[in-house]
Motif scaffolding. Structure first.
Motif, PDB file in Angstrom:
ATOM      1  N   UNK A   1       0.872  -1.180   0.000  1.00  0.00           N
ATOM      2  CA  UNK A   1       0.000   0.000   0.000  1.00  0.00           C
ATOM      3  C   UNK A   1       0.902   1.221   0.000  1.00  0.00           C
ATOM      4  N   UNK A   2       0.498   2.232  -0.752  1.00  0.00           N
ATOM      5  CA  UNK A   2       1.221   3.488  -0.688  1.00  0.00           C
ATOM      6  C   UNK A   2       0.224   4.637  -0.602  1.00  0.00           C
ATOM      7  N   UNK A   3       0.611   5.643   0.150  1.00  0.00           N
ATOM      8  CA  UNK A   3      -0.189   6.858   0.271  1.00  0.00           C
ATOM      9  C   UNK A   3       0.445   7.897  -0.637  1.00  0.00           C
ATOM     10  N   UNK A   4      -0.369   8.449  -1.524  1.00  0.00           N
ATOM     11  CA  UNK A   4       0.177   9.434  -2.464  1.00  0.00           C
ATOM     12  C   UNK A   4      -0.921  10.378  -2.920  1.00  0.00           C
ATOM     13  N   UNK A   5      -0.500  11.587  -3.232  1.00  0.00           N
ATOM     14  CA  UNK A   5      -1.415  12.602  -3.750  1.00  0.00           C
ATOM     15  C   UNK A   5      -1.296  12.666  -5.267  1.00  0.00           C
ATOM     16  N   UNK A   6      -2.386  13.097  -5.892  1.00  0.00           N
ATOM     17  CA  UNK A   6      -2.380  13.295  -7.341  1.00  0.00           C
ATOM     18  C   UNK A   6      -3.577  14.159  -7.723  1.00  0.00           C
ATOM     19  N   UNK A   7      -3.630  14.512  -8.964  1.00  0.00           N
ATOM     20  CA  UNK A   7      -4.827  15.077  -9.569  1.00  0.00           C
ATOM     21  C   UNK A   7      -4.829  14.620 -11.017  1.00  0.00           C
ATOM     22  N   UNK A   8      -6.001  14.480 -11.582  1.00  0.00           N
ATOM     23  CA  UNK A   8      -6.094  14.070 -12.984  1.00  0.00           C
ATOM     24  C   UNK A   8      -6.984  15.048 -13.736  1.00  0.00           C
ATOM     25  N   UNK A   9      -6.881  14.963 -15.038  1.00  0.00           N
ATOM     26  CA  UNK A   9      -7.791  15.721 -15.897  1.00  0.00           C
ATOM     27  C   UNK A   9      -8.744  14.727 -16.547  1.00  0.00           C
ATOM     28  N   UNK A  10      -9.926  15.226 -16.897  1.00  0.00           N
ATOM     29  CA  UNK A  10     -10.888  14.399 -17.628  1.00  0.00           C
ATOM     30  C   UNK A  10     -11.821  15.305 -18.412  1.00  0.00           C
ATOM     31  N   UNK A  11     -12.512  14.723 -19.359  1.00  0.00           N
ATOM     32  CA  UNK A  11     -13.429  15.473 -20.232  1.00  0.00           C
ATOM     33  C   UNK A  11     -12.758  16.688 -20.860  1.00  0.00           C
ATOM     34  N   UNK A  12     -11.482  16.563 -21.158  1.00  0.00           N
ATOM     35  CA  UNK A  12     -10.789  17.625 -21.872  1.00  0.00           C
ATOM     36  C   UNK A  12     -10.286  18.776 -21.035  1.00  0.00           C
ATOM     37  N   UNK A  13     -11.175  19.467 -20.336  1.00  0.00           N
ATOM     38  CA  UNK A  13     -10.754  20.695 -19.654  1.00  0.00           C
ATOM     39  C   UNK A  13     -10.992  20.684 -18.144  1.00  0.00           C
ATOM     40  N   UNK A  14     -11.420  19.569 -17.597  1.00  0.00           N
ATOM     41  CA  UNK A  14     -11.679  19.497 -16.156  1.00  0.00           C
ATOM     42  C   UNK A  14     -10.455  18.925 -15.463  1.00  0.00           C
ATOM     43  N   UNK A  15      -9.999  19.637 -14.450  1.00  0.00           N
ATOM     44  CA  UNK A  15      -8.847  19.190 -13.662  1.00  0.00           C
ATOM     45  C   UNK A  15      -9.291  19.075 -12.210  1.00  0.00           C
TER      46      UNK A  15
END
Length: 162
Positions: free
Chosen positions: A15-29
């Motif tokens: 298990x690892x704890x990590x932060x992230x963010x993704x984009x989807x639908x082209x312009x949503x972050x």
């Protein structure tokens, strides 16, 4: 009659704890957020002279190394068309349109992926494991499968030839 064999490893400590963010639908972050990601790995192949597909311990150690590498970091994609990531020895700056994040360099893992989705993380881990497996003498593994759970019950899987 033929038989197929596989070895699967998943442990409470994979298990690892990590932060992230993704984009989807082209312009949503998404907003920056974190998960307690869980990992499982499976390899397929014939039995060797010891009647193993692959040594459980070697497989566990290889995936554990990757888990430790990602643990307690911000995961940033370096191949995204709209997220720009610039790093120097002190800090990492990520931008998406008008948004900007600045992190200490030691807190970040820059992944050569398009988006830091569970699918892309599974693929990156699979590529790393494939190289580790290929270096094992006498190995006859033909498929590696990596599963990454980003939230309870939400798994992504990547399968690739070795």
């Amino acid at each position: 009659m033929s038989a197929g064999f596989s070895v699967r490893v998943t442990k409470d400590h994979l298990v690892f704890s990590a932060a992230h963010f993704i984009t989807f639908n082209g312009t949503i972050c998404e907003r920056l957020h974190g998960h307690n990601w869980r990992v499982a790995v499976e390899v397929d192949g014939p039995l060797d002279e010891n009647r193993y597909v692959f040594d459980f311990i070697a497989l566990r150690d290889a995936i554990q190394k990757l888990v430790l590498e990602l643990d307690h970091h911000v995961l940033l994609p370096t191949e995204h068309a709209a997220i720009r990531v610039i790093a120097d020895e002190r800090e990492v700056t990520a931008t998406f349109e008008e948004r900007r994040w600045v992190f200490p360099r030691e807190d970040c893992i820059l992944l050569p992926v398009i988006n830091t989705t569970a699918e892309e993380i599974a693929h990156w881990m699979g590529l790393q494991l494939r190289e580790s497996i290929r270096r094992q003498p006498g190995n006859k593994v033909h498929t590696v499968r990596v599963e990454v759970e980003e939230n309870f019950g939400q798994w992504a899987r990547c399968e690739m030839d070795v």
